[in-house]
Design an enzyme around this catalytic site. Structure first.
Site, PDB file in Angstrom:
ATOM      1  N   CYS A 138       7.719  35.986   7.104  1.00 12.93           N
ATOM      2  CA  CYS A 138       8.779  35.553   5.943  1.00 12.93           C
ATOM      3  C   CYS A 138      10.010  36.204   5.870  1.00 12.93           C
ATOM      4  CB  CYS A 138       8.052  35.655   4.457  1.00 12.93           C
ATOM      5  SG  CYS A 138       8.943  35.021   3.045  1.00 12.93           S
ATOM      6  N   CYS A 141      11.363  36.812   2.282  1.00 10.72           N
ATOM      7  CA  CYS A 141      10.486  38.048   1.709  1.00 10.72           C
ATOM      8  C   CYS A 141      11.070  39.346   2.161  1.00 10.72           C
ATOM      9  CB  CYS A 141       9.009  37.911   1.832  1.00 10.72           C
ATOM     10  SG  CYS A 141       8.083  36.336   1.761  1.00 10.72           S
ATOM     11  N   ASP A 142      11.306  39.656   3.509  1.00 10.06           N
ATOM     12  CA  ASP A 142      11.480  40.836   4.239  1.00 10.06           C
ATOM     13  C   ASP A 142      12.988  40.716   4.876  1.00 10.06           C
ATOM     14  OD1 ASP A 142       8.835  41.625   3.612  1.00 10.06           O
ATOM     15  OD2 ASP A 142       8.289  40.433   5.011  1.00 10.06           O
TER      16      ASP A 142
END
Ligand code: NAP
Length: 312
Positions: A138, A141-142
């Site tokens: 993701c 997300c990261d």
């Protein structure tokens, strides 16, 4: 076990765009409606940094923003939303019972199930070991963890193309690694990636092994055309975008699936179990998008309403 003692008309399992759209249509039709969501609304689109192809979303809202609007609309039309993980489904006569992780039992005349799909893993050495330590599924997300670092993105579909471009907001360089010599994803996304000076495209190439100690410190790759292997020593993050697996475990006894595991649903979203409708990314279909999931949800809600009318 606690039975809620309510038999809903329509119980929707899964709060992605499909489930939310079903809840909107069912609520608006004044059906007694409950939407069960295990964690957070939105499903995979909740991890999208911007959504530029949902009709009307001209200002490219983030996935969560678009979902927040859908939730408001659902609440406006009176469907209930409960956070609980559906763990088991039974059908006795015409009534479905869904057991939640909370031990509550939810009952309904019809079920609309849209549990989406989860990112596929590649299964190469190092992938599991460095998951969360440089291996990610993701970018939203990261991605920010890789400011001014070099990362690799694996895959040749829309997700790999779109998320590679997003990763260049942080990373100094993104190797986009695809196993064939042409991309599967949309042409517009391919040309965007080709023009991006921070993206280096490696075609006909497969990742063999993620290297590192406590975090990722390289990726071994192989050129399939020449057989040559080499290590990209500057890679500190590896993003896997190699497709998805449908989340069908909960309803596997109630539906038929195709060779890839996607649920076979009819044009009205019905399945082989009367009263059970399947929607969204978990079903066999030519295009998996928020807009097609939303369309499935609308159709399923109206089909469920017709089914209930037939019971009475
Ligand atoms: P996808 O379309 O299934 O693409 C998966 C990619 O991973 C393919 O290029 C595939 O290669 C590659 N791959 C699969 N297994 C592999 C392996 N073992 N080793 C190396 N490569 C492997 O998945 P996706 O890109 O996540 O898209 C999923 C759905 O969401 C699609 O319907 C897509 O259109 C949609 N989507 C749309 C948007 C948008 O419209 N903006 C954005 C994201 C996703 P091959 O090509 O060789 O099979």
């Amino acid at each position: 076990m606690e039975n809620t003692n309510v038999v809903y008309d329509i119980l929707i399992v899964g709060g992605g765009p499909g489930g939310l759209s079903a809840a909107l249509y069912a609520g608006r039709s004044e059906m007694k409606t409950l939407l069960l969501e295990e964690a957070f609304l939105g499903g995979q689109i909740a991890t999208a940094h911007s959504v530029e192809n949902y009709p009307g979303s001209i200002e490219n809202p983030s996935g969560p923003k678009l979902i927040e609007r859908m939730e408001q609309q659902v609440q406006h039309f009176g469907a209930e939303i409960v956070y609980d993980q559906a763990q088991k489904i039974e059908k006795n006569g015409d009534v479905f019972s869904v057991q939640g992780m909370s031990k509550k039992i939810y009952q309904a005349k019809t079920l609309i199930v849209g549990l989406g799909a989860s990112p596929r893993t590649l299964g190469i050495p190092g992938e599991d070991e460095f998951r969360g330590m440089g291996v990610s599924y993701c970018a939203t997300c990261d991605g920010a963890f890789f400011k001014n670092k070099v990362v690799a993105a694996i895959g040749g579909g829309d997700t790999a193309l779109q998320e590679s471009a997003f990763l260049t907001k942080f990373a100094s360089k993104v190797y986009l690694i695809h196993r064939r010599d042409e991309f599967r994803g949309a042409k517009s996304l391919v040309s965007q990636a080709e023009k991006n000076p921070r993206i280096e495209i490696l075609l006909d190439t497969v990742p063999l092994r993620v290297l590192g100690d406590s975090t990722v410190k390289g990726l071994e790759i192989q050129n399939k055309a020449t057989g040559e292997t080499r290590i990209l020593e500057d890679v500190q993050g590896v993003f896997m975008f190699v497709g998805n697996n449908p989340n069908t475990a909960l309803i596997k006894n109630f539906v038929d699936v195709d060779a890839q595991g996607y649920v076979l649903a009819n044009a009205d979203m019905s399945t082989k179990t009367p009263g059970l409708f399947a929607i969204g990314d978990m079903i066999q279909k030519p295009l998996r998008q928020a807009v097609t999931a939303a369309a499935d949800g609308a159709i399923a809600a109206i089909s469920a309403e017709h089914y209930i009318a037939g019971l009475e």
